[in-house]
Enzyme design. Structure first.
Site, PDB file in Angstrom:
ATOM      1  N   TYR A  75      32.478  69.975  22.485  1.00  0.00           N
ATOM      2  CA  TYR A  75      32.369  69.576  23.914  1.00  0.00           C
ATOM      3  C   TYR A  75      31.244  70.318  24.589  1.00  0.00           C
ATOM      4  O   TYR A  75      30.615  69.387  25.261  1.00  0.00           O
ATOM      5  CB  TYR A  75      33.859  70.094  24.372  1.00  0.00           C
ATOM      6  N   ARG A  78      28.596  67.750  23.911  1.00  0.00           N
ATOM      7  CA  ARG A  78      28.404  66.471  24.360  1.00  0.00           C
ATOM      8  C   ARG A  78      28.418  66.605  26.096  1.00  0.00           C
ATOM      9  O   ARG A  78      27.958  65.681  26.483  1.00  0.00           O
ATOM     10  CB  ARG A  78      30.175  65.818  24.155  1.00  0.00           C
ATOM     11  N   GLN A 109      38.710  54.862  32.366  1.00  0.00           N
ATOM     12  CA  GLN A 109      38.890  55.402  31.182  1.00  0.00           C
ATOM     13  C   GLN A 109      38.116  56.668  30.661  1.00  0.00           C
ATOM     14  O   GLN A 109      38.034  57.128  29.758  1.00  0.00           O
ATOM     15  CB  GLN A 109      39.416  54.221  30.145  1.00  0.00           C
ATOM     16  N   ASN A 110      36.979  56.312  31.338  1.00  0.00           N
ATOM     17  CA  ASN A 110      35.647  56.949  31.144  1.00  0.00           C
ATOM     18  C   ASN A 110      35.724  58.622  31.592  1.00  0.00           C
ATOM     19  O   ASN A 110      36.316  58.700  32.970  1.00  0.00           O
ATOM     20  CB  ASN A 110      34.454  56.540  31.471  1.00  0.00           C
ATOM     21  N   ASP A 112      33.040  60.425  31.722  1.00  0.00           N
ATOM     22  CA  ASP A 112      31.507  60.853  31.960  1.00  0.00           C
ATOM     23  C   ASP A 112      31.210  61.346  33.255  1.00  0.00           C
ATOM     24  O   ASP A 112      30.175  61.611  33.791  1.00  0.00           O
ATOM     25  CB  ASP A 112      30.775  59.704  31.579  1.00  0.00           C
ATOM     26  N   HIS A 127      41.849  59.405  31.775  1.00  0.00           N
ATOM     27  CA  HIS A 127      41.669  59.992  30.406  1.00  0.00           C
ATOM     28  C   HIS A 127      40.948  61.515  30.776  1.00  0.00           C
ATOM     29  O   HIS A 127      40.413  62.112  29.646  1.00  0.00           O
ATOM     30  CB  HIS A 127      40.684  59.263  29.485  1.00  0.00           C
ATOM     31  N   CYS A 135      43.536  75.054  31.660  1.00  0.00           N
ATOM     32  CA  CYS A 135      44.436  76.096  30.735  1.00  0.00           C
ATOM     33  C   CYS A 135      45.112  75.294  29.772  1.00  0.00           C
ATOM     34  O   CYS A 135      45.466  74.169  29.869  1.00  0.00           O
ATOM     35  CB  CYS A 135      45.502  76.684  31.657  1.00  0.00           C
ATOM     36  N   CYS A 139      49.394  76.557  32.353  1.00  0.00           N
ATOM     37  CA  CYS A 139      50.603  77.535  32.821  1.00  0.00           C
ATOM     38  C   CYS A 139      50.881  77.409  34.463  1.00  0.00           C
ATOM     39  O   CYS A 139      51.974  77.672  34.807  1.00  0.00           O
ATOM     40  CB  CYS A 139      50.144  79.045  32.665  1.00  0.00           C
ATOM     41  N   CYS A 165      47.290  83.343  32.398  1.00  0.00           N
ATOM     42  CA  CYS A 165      48.128  83.637  31.100  1.00  0.00           C
ATOM     43  C   CYS A 165      47.454  83.939  30.066  1.00  0.00           C
ATOM     44  O   CYS A 165      48.281  84.342  29.153  1.00  0.00           O
ATOM     45  CB  CYS A 165      48.918  82.560  30.977  1.00  0.00           C
TER      46      CYS A 165
HETATM   47  N1  APR Z   1      28.922  45.719  30.205  1.00  0.00           N
HETATM   48  C1  APR Z   1      30.295  45.474  30.256  1.00  0.00           C
HETATM   49  N2  APR Z   1      31.126  45.551  29.222  1.00  0.00           N
HETATM   50  C2  APR Z   1      30.306  45.782  27.962  1.00  0.00           C
HETATM   51  C3  APR Z   1      29.103  46.125  27.933  1.00  0.00           C
HETATM   52  C4  APR Z   1      28.179  46.006  29.102  1.00  0.00           C
HETATM   53  N3  APR Z   1      27.163  46.234  29.157  1.00  0.00           N
HETATM   54  N4  APR Z   1      28.746  46.401  26.717  1.00  0.00           N
HETATM   55  C5  APR Z   1      29.961  46.329  26.263  1.00  0.00           C
HETATM   56  N5  APR Z   1      30.955  46.186  26.988  1.00  0.00           N
HETATM   57  C6  APR Z   1      32.345  45.864  26.454  1.00  0.00           C
HETATM   58  C7  APR Z   1      32.821  45.620  24.977  1.00  0.00           C
HETATM   59  O1  APR Z   1      32.573  44.241  25.099  1.00  0.00           O
HETATM   60  C8  APR Z   1      34.254  46.201  24.988  1.00  0.00           C
HETATM   61  O2  APR Z   1      34.997  45.077  25.508  1.00  0.00           O
HETATM   62  O3  APR Z   1      32.987  46.911  26.649  1.00  0.00           O
HETATM   63  C9  APR Z   1      34.175  47.121  26.042  1.00  0.00           C
HETATM   64  C10 APR Z   1      34.373  48.568  25.562  1.00  0.00           C
HETATM   65  O4  APR Z   1      35.445  48.727  24.734  1.00  0.00           O
HETATM   66  P1  APR Z   1      35.754  50.363  23.912  1.00  0.00           P
HETATM   67  O5  APR Z   1      34.899  50.898  23.185  1.00  0.00           O
HETATM   68  O6  APR Z   1      37.330  49.960  23.402  1.00  0.00           O
HETATM   69  O7  APR Z   1      36.142  50.968  25.435  1.00  0.00           O
HETATM   70  P2  APR Z   1      37.402  51.230  26.366  1.00  0.00           P
HETATM   71  O8  APR Z   1      38.262  50.083  26.499  1.00  0.00           O
HETATM   72  O9  APR Z   1      37.041  51.971  27.399  1.00  0.00           O
HETATM   73  O10 APR Z   1      38.263  52.180  25.345  1.00  0.00           O
HETATM   74  C11 APR Z   1      39.577  52.810  25.810  1.00  0.00           C
HETATM   75  O11 APR Z   1      39.563  54.204  24.008  1.00  0.00           O
HETATM   76  O12 APR Z   1      38.259  55.353  22.449  1.00  0.00           O
HETATM   77  C12 APR Z   1      39.120  55.569  23.553  1.00  0.00           C
HETATM   78  O13 APR Z   1      39.388  57.159  25.207  1.00  0.00           O
HETATM   79  C13 APR Z   1      38.466  56.375  24.630  1.00  0.00           C
HETATM   80  O14 APR Z   1      38.466  55.829  26.941  1.00  0.00           O
HETATM   81  C14 APR Z   1      38.369  55.410  25.733  1.00  0.00           C
HETATM   82  C15 APR Z   1      39.359  54.561  25.230  1.00  0.00           C
END
Ligand code: APR
Length: 269
Positions: A75, A78, A109-110, A112, A127, A135, A139, A165
């Site tokens: 991590y 990353r 779901q990101n 970042d 997420h 923690c 705790c 803890c």
């Molecule tokens: N603009 C918009 N959408 C895009 C672009 C772009 N430039 N490039 C790719 N995509 C689309 C793809 O077509 C796809 O449908 O983004 C989507 C990405 O899909 P995933 O990689 O499955 O991402 P997500 O849906 O966020 O996955 C959910 O899965 O891996 C786990 O925890 C992780 O949060 C993530 C979760």
């Protein structure tokens, strides 16, 4: 059909009008929104030193129990990559919606943090957020966030310890095998059930429970608008599916909303 070239297409203008009329907009985002920021996906991140590890073996509570230092160091690596990344025009367009509409909430779901960096204020990172820590035992309740800048520890020996803890501190992200944070998920459900428009950007719509939110919004009579270069399971409930990269499409949507606002209202007729 791609929406990328030329002047905003009819569907972009129609979708922009629907967004402009929204009183309770929910924006749901996934990995695609950050694609144009060059965010490495889970797998892309595994180069160099980390190439021999499987992320599904690192991003789990059992991996952390087995080898906390290994997971913590991964991590750390990353976090270093993500700290250098910047929001792209898609993130900025979403942040700008707050200036145009009465209520905008982003469910992402990101992990970042780029929506915050772009200026969005109400973001639900279902997420988690890779720059935060908590923690491992939660705790003081789930999540028990820990500010590690206030802790002293030897990074060579592994993660720091919770000052409450003594359990290890871990990244505040949702790992495989884990539930989503309860309060965040509850709020995401509530917002989806009461939204009038849901804008779904860059998610494949395959990872539950978040993948169910557009369907909940649709069943609750929200207008669903999708932005994605590829069709997804969400496309079938989308009134408009705007095909193309979000960094291109979303600024066009904003421009169309603004053009509509400066019109005499003819577009509303
Ligand atoms: N603009 C918009 N959408 C895009 C672009 C772009 N430039 N490039 C790719 N995509 C689309 C793809 O077509 C796809 O449908 O983004 C989507 C990405 O899909 P995933 O990689 O499955 O991402 P997500 O849906 O966020 O996955 C959910 O899965 O891996 C786990 O925890 C992780 O949060 C993530 C979760």
């Amino acid at each position: 059909m791609s929406e990328v070239s030329g002047t905003p297409s009819q569907s972009i203008r129609e979708a922009a009008l629907a967004i402009r009329r929204s009183h309770r907009l929910v924006v749901l985002t996934g990995a695609g929104i950050s694609k144009e920021s060059g965010i490495p996906t889970f797998r892309d991140a595994l180069d160099g030193l980390w190439a021999r590890y499987d992320p599904q073996q690192l991003a789990t509570p059992s991996a952390f129990r087995r080898n906390p230092k290994l997971v913590w160091d991964w991590y750390h690596y990353r976090r270093g990559l993500l700290a250098q990344s910047q929001p792209n025009p898609g993130h900025y367009a979403i942040a700008e919606l707050e200036n145009l509409l009465p209520q905008v909430v982003v469910i992402t779901q990101n992990i970042d943090g780029l929506h915050h960096k772009a200026g969005s204020h109400d973001v639900i990172p279902v997420h988690g957020d890779i720059q935060l820590n908590k923690c491992f035992a939660d705790c003081q309740g789930d999540p028990t966030f820990i500010d590690i800048t206030r802790l002293e520890w030897d990074p060579e020996s592994g993660p720091p310890r919770c000052p409450h803890c003594g359990a290890y501190v871990r990244p505040a992200v949702v790992w495989f095998e884990e539930m989503l944070p309860h309060a965040a998920l509850e709020r995401a459900y509530e917002l989806s059930a009461t939204a009038d428009v849901m804008l779904v950007v860059g998610t494949s719509g395959t990872v539950q429970p978040v993948a169910s939110l557009p369907f909940l919004a649709y069943q609750s009579h929200a207008i669903v608008i999708e932005v994605n270069p590829e069709p997804t399971p969400i496309t079938m409930v989308a009134r408009w599916s705007l095909s193309g990269p979000s960094g291109v499409i979303l600024p066009q949507v904003i421009a169309a909303i603004k053009a509509g606002l400066s019109d005499s209202g003819a577009a509303d007729a």
